[in-house]
Design a protein around this motif. Structure first.
Motif, short mmCIF file in Angstrom:
data_model
loop_
_atom_site.label_atom_id
_atom_site.label_comp_id
_atom_site.label_asym_id
_atom_site.label_seq_id
_atom_site.Cartn_x
_atom_site.Cartn_y
_atom_site.Cartn_z
N ALA A 1 0.86 -1.19 0.00
CA ALA A 1 0.00 0.00 0.00
C ALA A 1 0.89 1.23 0.00
N PRO A 2 0.38 2.34 -0.54
CA PRO A 2 1.16 3.59 -0.50
C PRO A 2 1.15 4.24 0.88
N ALA A 3 0.31 3.76 1.79
CA ALA A 3 0.23 4.34 3.13
C ALA A 3 0.26 3.24 4.18
N LEU A 4 0.99 3.51 5.26
CA LEU A 4 1.08 2.59 6.38
C LEU A 4 0.82 3.38 7.67
N VAL A 5 -0.11 2.89 8.49
CA VAL A 5 -0.46 3.56 9.75
C VAL A 5 0.01 2.70 10.90
N LEU A 6 0.88 3.27 11.74
CA LEU A 6 1.35 2.58 12.94
C LEU A 6 0.38 2.87 14.08
N ALA A 7 -0.36 1.85 14.50
CA ALA A 7 -1.38 2.02 15.54
C ALA A 7 -1.29 0.91 16.57
N SER A 8 -0.07 0.39 16.75
CA SER A 8 0.10 -0.79 17.61
C SER A 8 0.41 -0.44 19.05
N GLY A 9 0.28 0.84 19.41
CA GLY A 9 0.36 1.23 20.81
C GLY A 9 1.77 1.28 21.37
N GLY A 10 1.82 1.34 22.73
CA GLY A 10 3.09 1.43 23.42
C GLY A 10 3.45 0.13 24.11
N LEU A 11 4.16 0.24 25.23
CA LEU A 11 4.69 -0.93 25.91
C LEU A 11 3.86 -1.37 27.11
N SER A 12 2.80 -0.64 27.42
CA SER A 12 2.04 -0.96 28.63
C SER A 12 1.21 -2.23 28.48
N ILE A 13 1.17 -2.99 29.56
CA ILE A 13 0.43 -4.25 29.69
C ILE A 13 0.86 -5.27 28.63
N PRO A 14 2.13 -5.74 28.70
CA PRO A 14 2.62 -6.72 27.72
C PRO A 14 1.83 -8.02 27.69
N LYS A 15 1.17 -8.38 28.81
CA LYS A 15 0.40 -9.63 28.80
C LYS A 15 -0.77 -9.56 27.82
N LEU A 16 -1.13 -8.33 27.41
CA LEU A 16 -2.19 -8.19 26.40
C LEU A 16 -1.61 -8.07 25.00
N GLY A 17 -0.30 -8.25 24.89
CA GLY A 17 0.32 -8.25 23.57
C GLY A 17 1.09 -7.00 23.20
N ALA A 18 1.28 -6.08 24.16
CA ALA A 18 2.02 -4.85 23.86
C ALA A 18 3.46 -5.17 23.49
N THR A 19 3.94 -4.53 22.43
CA THR A 19 5.32 -4.71 21.98
C THR A 19 5.88 -3.35 21.54
N SER A 20 7.14 -3.34 21.17
CA SER A 20 7.80 -2.12 20.68
C SER A 20 7.68 -1.98 19.17
N PHE A 21 6.74 -2.71 18.55
CA PHE A 21 6.65 -2.76 17.09
C PHE A 21 6.62 -1.37 16.45
N ALA A 22 5.74 -0.49 16.94
CA ALA A 22 5.60 0.84 16.32
C ALA A 22 6.92 1.62 16.42
N TYR A 23 7.57 1.53 17.57
CA TYR A 23 8.84 2.23 17.76
C TYR A 23 9.92 1.66 16.83
N ASP A 24 9.95 0.32 16.73
CA ASP A 24 10.97 -0.33 15.91
C ASP A 24 10.82 0.07 14.44
N VAL A 25 9.58 0.07 13.95
CA VAL A 25 9.36 0.46 12.55
C VAL A 25 9.71 1.94 12.36
N ALA A 26 9.29 2.78 13.30
CA ALA A 26 9.59 4.21 13.20
C ALA A 26 11.10 4.43 13.16
N ARG A 27 11.82 3.76 14.05
CA ARG A 27 13.28 3.90 14.07
C ARG A 27 13.91 3.44 12.76
N SER A 28 13.35 2.37 12.19
CA SER A 28 13.91 1.85 10.94
C SER A 28 13.80 2.86 9.80
N PHE A 29 12.87 3.81 9.94
CA PHE A 29 12.72 4.88 8.95
C PHE A 29 13.40 6.17 9.41
N GLY A 30 14.14 6.09 10.50
CA GLY A 30 14.90 7.25 10.96
C GLY A 30 14.12 8.23 11.82
#
Length: 392
Positions: A154-183
């Motif tokens: 897709a020409p557009a990607l929306v990072l909406a995977s949240g932050g690190l709070s409550i990892p037992k519900l699946g929280a990860t650093s995914f949004a931060y990692d992708v953002a960092r990969s783009f500088g």
């Protein structure tokens, strides 16, 4: 998996912001794929508000949010207000009520909010890929998202995977990692709306576990009048959760145990009833166990008539500015939200799009905008999702 491999936008994260953004963009005629590594969407919504989802706050303004740029949230919040979301909830026939301080909750269950968002997604013909771990690449102006063996673009990607709070519900650093990969820059994420822990000499307050009182709590430039709760690990309750967002390691938390009393109240009490003890006097306002502990800590066991005014003034001052020195917090496991995240300096406040990577957007808790306790973070999810959806 969706049959179509090409979309107008791919949204990663099926929480409050992601689902709402997908629904709004889909209803604007955009072909949307909503992805989440969890098989169930809206897991954090389901546990919010004690299972009744504190879905907004009628008083939400930018002043109720923390960010490195306190003005960033103004645009999105002004263009999608609590009244706008309430209208959607009403349209779906979901009964709600207002609690203290403008907080709105479902009468029934937070499952109703998740069902509403999924219905809105269905109305927008949003395609979903739940239970799918995603990897992201960017080629020739297009975002390629791999989901197992399948690749979508897709020409557009929306990072909406949240932050690190409550990892037992699946929280990860995914949004931060992708953002960092783009500088993109990241403001250091840390737990917010989280209980604080005590150690050392203050451990004696742990004997008060379960005792709560309405106080004014202060940390940094945050000040809140709500209930504070003593726990076996330290301090919690709404007042403490609120100031935890402003607290930094090494800072004190200051408590006014008697915010309704005017200066000089102890001298006045001595004149009115010189035979009363401090413990009995405090017990008129505070829980007995707390009154006993505070009077013991102050070392005032005699009748007030036997206490010099200067000592009473000192005790009064300490009760109004009792300082605790937390040694930490209960961390992301118990934090309701994450403070910090993708820097607002990287994003347009109008569209939530990256200034340096066209087509890359970030919304909700992934962004360095964090609300107070009481429905504010949900309102940011709705407002930032709306802003992004209008630009897709």
């Amino acid at each position: 998996m969706p049959k179509t491999s090409s979309f107008d936008a791919i949204i990663i994260g099926a929480g409050a912001a992601g689902m709402f953004c997908a629904a709004l963009a889909g209803q604007r005629g955009r072909r949307i794929l909503l992805v989440d590594h969890s098989p169930e969407p809206g897991r954090k919504i389901l546990i919010s508000g004690g299972g009744r989802c504190n879905f907004t706050n009628i008083g939400a303004t930018a002043s109720n949010f923390l960010s490195a740029n306190p003005h960033f949230a103004k645009s999105a919040l002004s263009r999608f207000t609590p009244a706008d979301f309430i209208a959607l909830v009403d349209r779906h026939g979901i009964a709600w009520h207002e609690k203290t301080l403008g907080q709105l909750f479902c009468d029934g269950s937070s499952k109703q909010i998740v069902a509403m968002l999924l219905d809105e997604c269905a109305a927008g013909k949003v395609e979903t890929a739940f239970g799918q771990a995603a990897t992201v690449e960017h080629r020739n102006g297009s975002f390629q998202v791999s989901l197992g063996k399948d690749v979508t673009q897709a020409p557009a990607l929306v990072l909406a995977s949240g932050g690190l709070s409550i990892p037992k519900l699946g929280a990860t650093s995914f949004a931060y990692d992708v953002a960092r990969s783009f500088g993109l820059k990241i403001v250091e994420p840390r737990p917010a709306l989280v209980p604080l822990t005590l150690s050392g000499e203050e451990a004696l307050f742990k004997t008060l576990s379960g005792v709560s009182a309405e106080v004014v709590a202060r940390a940094g430039n945050g000040s809140f009048r709500e209930a504070a709760l003593f726990t076996h690990r330290g301090l919690s309750g709404p007042a403490i959760l609120q100031v935890s967002s402003y607290w930094r390691h090494g800072d004190p938390v200051t408590i006014d145990f008697l915010p309704d009393l005017r200066p000089g109240w102890l001298r006045q009490a001595k004149r009115d009833d010189p035979r009363i003890t401090l413990r009995r006097l405090l017990g008129r306002t505070l829980p007995d166990r707390l009154a006993e502990t505070l009077s013991d800590q102050l070392g005032i066991g005699l009748e007030l008539g036997n206490i010099p005014d200067r000592a009473l003034d000192a005790a009064e001052h300490r009760l109004a500015e009792w300082q605790f020195a937390p040694n930490g917090s209960e961390g992301f496991a118990k934090a309701e939200v994450t403070i910090g995240g993708i820097s607002t300096a990287e994003l347009s406040s109008q569209t939530m799009e990256s200034k340096r990577v066209p087509g890359l957007l970030a919304i909700g808790e992934a962004v360095d905008v964090t609300g107070w306790l009481g429905g504010y973070n949900f309102q940011w999810a709705w407002a930032s999702a709306h802003a992004a959806a209008q630009s897709l």
